[in-house]
Scaffold this active site. Structure first.
Site, PDB file in Angstrom:
ATOM      1  N   CYS A 116     -38.677 -19.816  12.382  1.00  0.00           N
ATOM      2  CA  CYS A 116     -37.475 -20.173  13.155  1.00  0.00           C
ATOM      3  C   CYS A 116     -37.730 -21.250  14.205  1.00  0.00           C
ATOM      4  O   CYS A 116     -36.789 -21.828  14.742  1.00  0.00           O
ATOM      5  CB  CYS A 116     -36.879 -18.939  13.820  1.00  0.00           C
ATOM      6  N   HIS A 253     -32.479 -20.991  20.450  1.00  0.00           N
ATOM      7  CA  HIS A 253     -32.485 -20.474  19.080  1.00  0.00           C
ATOM      8  C   HIS A 253     -31.471 -19.335  19.014  1.00  0.00           C
ATOM      9  O   HIS A 253     -31.396 -18.496  19.913  1.00  0.00           O
ATOM     10  CB  HIS A 253     -33.881 -19.981  18.723  1.00  0.00           C
ATOM     11  N   ASN A 283     -28.449 -15.953  12.348  1.00  0.00           N
ATOM     12  CA  ASN A 283     -29.715 -16.647  12.583  1.00  0.00           C
ATOM     13  C   ASN A 283     -30.005 -17.562  11.395  1.00  0.00           C
ATOM     14  O   ASN A 283     -30.350 -17.091  10.311  1.00  0.00           O
ATOM     15  CB  ASN A 283     -30.829 -15.616  12.766  1.00  0.00           C
TER      16      ASN A 283
HETATM   17  N1  COA Z   1     -26.324  -1.156  10.908  1.00  0.00           N
HETATM   18  C1  COA Z   1     -26.286   0.084  11.405  1.00  0.00           C
HETATM   19  N2  COA Z   1     -27.362   0.710  11.889  1.00  0.00           N
HETATM   20  C2  COA Z   1     -28.525   0.041  11.863  1.00  0.00           C
HETATM   21  C3  COA Z   1     -28.640  -1.270  11.362  1.00  0.00           C
HETATM   22  C4  COA Z   1     -27.472  -1.860  10.855  1.00  0.00           C
HETATM   23  N3  COA Z   1     -27.468  -3.101  10.348  1.00  0.00           N
HETATM   24  N4  COA Z   1     -29.902  -1.671  11.464  1.00  0.00           N
HETATM   25  C5  COA Z   1     -30.591  -0.665  12.033  1.00  0.00           C
HETATM   26  N5  COA Z   1     -29.759   0.370  12.273  1.00  0.00           N
HETATM   27  C6  COA Z   1     -30.068   1.664  12.887  1.00  0.00           C
HETATM   28  C7  COA Z   1     -31.536   2.003  12.764  1.00  0.00           C
HETATM   29  O1  COA Z   1     -31.786   2.623  11.517  1.00  0.00           O
HETATM   30  C8  COA Z   1     -31.716   2.949  13.927  1.00  0.00           C
HETATM   31  O2  COA Z   1     -31.221   4.211  13.572  1.00  0.00           O
HETATM   32  P1  COA Z   1     -31.979   5.543  14.059  1.00  0.00           P
HETATM   33  O3  COA Z   1     -31.877   5.510  15.554  1.00  0.00           O
HETATM   34  O4  COA Z   1     -31.169   6.603  13.415  1.00  0.00           O
HETATM   35  O5  COA Z   1     -33.372   5.429  13.569  1.00  0.00           O
HETATM   36  C9  COA Z   1     -30.782   2.397  14.996  1.00  0.00           C
HETATM   37  O6  COA Z   1     -29.840   1.560  14.289  1.00  0.00           O
HETATM   38  C10 COA Z   1     -31.476   1.581  16.063  1.00  0.00           C
HETATM   39  O7  COA Z   1     -32.356   0.676  15.427  1.00  0.00           O
HETATM   40  P2  COA Z   1     -33.270  -0.307  16.244  1.00  0.00           P
HETATM   41  O8  COA Z   1     -34.067  -1.138  15.290  1.00  0.00           O
HETATM   42  O9  COA Z   1     -34.029   0.433  17.314  1.00  0.00           O
HETATM   43  O10 COA Z   1     -32.151  -1.184  16.969  1.00  0.00           O
HETATM   44  P3  COA Z   1     -32.310  -2.349  17.983  1.00  0.00           P
HETATM   45  O11 COA Z   1     -31.511  -2.103  19.172  1.00  0.00           O
HETATM   46  O12 COA Z   1     -33.759  -2.749  18.181  1.00  0.00           O
HETATM   47  O13 COA Z   1     -31.588  -3.547  17.217  1.00  0.00           O
HETATM   48  C11 COA Z   1     -32.167  -5.534  16.019  1.00  0.00           C
HETATM   49  C12 COA Z   1     -32.126  -3.998  15.990  1.00  0.00           C
HETATM   50  C13 COA Z   1     -32.811  -6.004  14.727  1.00  0.00           C
HETATM   51  C14 COA Z   1     -30.767  -6.065  16.123  1.00  0.00           C
HETATM   52  C15 COA Z   1     -32.998  -5.989  17.240  1.00  0.00           C
HETATM   53  O14 COA Z   1     -34.217  -5.289  17.302  1.00  0.00           O
HETATM   54  C16 COA Z   1     -33.297  -7.441  17.204  1.00  0.00           C
HETATM   55  O15 COA Z   1     -32.422  -8.273  17.254  1.00  0.00           O
HETATM   56  N6  COA Z   1     -34.580  -7.827  17.141  1.00  0.00           N
HETATM   57  C17 COA Z   1     -34.959  -9.194  17.099  1.00  0.00           C
HETATM   58  C18 COA Z   1     -34.780  -9.685  15.699  1.00  0.00           C
HETATM   59  C19 COA Z   1     -34.853 -11.162  15.620  1.00  0.00           C
HETATM   60  O16 COA Z   1     -34.276 -11.842  16.415  1.00  0.00           O
HETATM   61  N7  COA Z   1     -35.567 -11.649  14.616  1.00  0.00           N
HETATM   62  C20 COA Z   1     -35.667 -13.009  14.360  1.00  0.00           C
HETATM   63  C21 COA Z   1     -36.482 -13.672  15.387  1.00  0.00           C
HETATM   64  S1  COA Z   1     -36.537 -15.346  15.019  1.00  0.00           S
END
Ligand code: COA
Length: 326
Positions: A116, A253, A283
């Site tokens: 990215c 970004h 993204n």
């Molecule tokens: N829809 C519904 N529920 C979802 C889901 C979706 N698309 N994706 C994950 N969940 C659930 C998980 O299974 C988890 O459930 P549980 O509590 O029963 O286990 C819950 O939501 C929380 O998941 P978690 O991964 O802890 O959520 P989060 O607050 O960290 O958000 C992201 C997840 C991916 C949105 C976040 O971590 C993020 O944006 N990270 C950075 C990713 C990124 O930017 N990557 C590219 C970098 S260039």
């Protein structure tokens, strides 16, 4: 007048595939909801390349627009650099395919893969060429078809990404332009965000339990991204002897609205001075910063003479920034 040559952005362009996939569309085939996606990421929809539409196709459209805005003919280009982690082919590079498509034969052309951070990395390389006098007119592109390597059954990744491309044309300028760039990487964290198959390790999904798809430890990536971006924006301001209040625009970004918010807070920038496209684009990896920049320029928000801070974070990990006077 100084003797220094700056690389200045002479024109910007971007392109998004026609097809839009909303959060509600996704919820039809994967266990997610519009509410969850918006609350955790700020994303409402993303664009998805049509069957047969490639990264080079997106890059080509964005490049035509950037060249037109810059008043530069493809035949006048001295260098083409494409930031991408989703090239059309293993080789030739997407930059070579793009060069031929544009009719810019002869000039050097190569890809930069920094996930990215690809556009910020490519812009940095281009800046060095222009500043050293080795190139005059340089086309820098960030283009991706990330949706091609998503597992559409994996709700933790498939809701985050989209396709798109942005481009800029750099020209030498004796007054101002790119003031500094700052790049970093940490290969030790590769397993937090990666696509663990390829030419040399082999394309054998059964062994890697992967296939050609993005794997990510979301909350770890989130924490590392915020920390790395905080540090690189501080580094950038310090290197230029500037205060955060000197900035006119933050062009970050576009991975997650909460990460963008965190950087804006660090810079004490109100969200009115932050360019946000993640709600509509998702993204788009290397495409995201130049897409946001082009949108900001074409909407008249970013004006000539203003101070812009661009930053990105991605798989690798890689991260970086560019401070420029537009
Ligand atoms: N829809 C519904 N529920 C979802 C889901 C979706 N698309 N994706 C994950 N969940 C659930 C998980 O299974 C988890 O459930 P549980 O509590 O029963 O286990 C819950 O939501 C929380 O998941 P978690 O991964 O802890 O959520 P989060 O607050 O960290 O958000 C992201 C997840 C991916 C949105 C976040 O971590 C993020 O944006 N990270 C950075 C990713 C990124 O930017 N990557 C590219 C970098 S260039």
């Amino acid at each position: 007048m100084s003797d220094r040559i700056y690389a200045r952005i002479a024109g910007t362009g971007s392109y998004l595939p026609e097809k839009i996939l909303t959060n509600d569309d996704l919820a039809q085939f994967v266990d997610t909801s519009d509410e969850w996606i918006q609350a955790r990421t700020g994303i409402r929809q993303r664009h998805v390349a049509a069957e047969g539409e490639t990264t080079c196709d997106l890059a080509y459209q964005a490049s035509l627009r950037a060249l037109e805005a810059a008043g530069v003919a493809a035949s006048e280009l001295d260098l083409i650099i494409v930031g991408t982690t989703t090239p059309d082919l293993i080789f030739p590079s997407t930059a070579c395919l793009l060069q031929h498509r544009l009719g810019a034969e002869g000039c050097p052309a190569f890809d930069v893969n920094a996930a990215c951070s690809g556009f910020v990395y490519a812009l940095t390389v281009a800046d060095k060429f222009v500043r050293s006098g080795a190139a005059k007119n340089v086309l820098v592109v960030g283009a991706e078809t990330l949706t091609r390597m998503l597992d559409w059954n994996d709700r933790t990744t498939c809701v985050l990404f989209g396709d798109g491309a942005g481009a800029v044309v750099l020209k030498p300028d004796t007054e101002t332009g790119i003031l500094s760039t700052h790049l970093h990487a940490d290969g030790g964290k590769k397993e937090l965000l990666w696509n663990p198959v390829g030419v040399s390790v082999g394309f054998r999904p059964e062994e890697k339990n992967a296939g050609v798809r993005v794997l990510m430890a979301g909350s770890d990536v989130f924490k590392h991204a915020v920390k790395a971006l905080d540090s690189v924006v501080d580094e950038t301001l310090e290197a230029n002897g500037l205060d955060r209040h000197d900035l006119d625009w933050l062009i970050p970004h576009q991975a997650n609205l909460r990460i963008i918010d965190a950087t804006a807070k660090r810079l004490e920038m109100p969200m009115e001075r932050v360019i946000v496209t993640v709600d509509r684009h998702g993204n788009t990896s290397s495409g995201s910063v130049p897409l946001a920049l082009d949108e900001a320029v074409r909407s008249g928000r970013v004006q000539r003479g203003q101070l812009l801070l661009l930053e990105a974070f991605g798989g690798g990990f890689t991260w970086g920034s560019a401070l420029l006077r537009y």
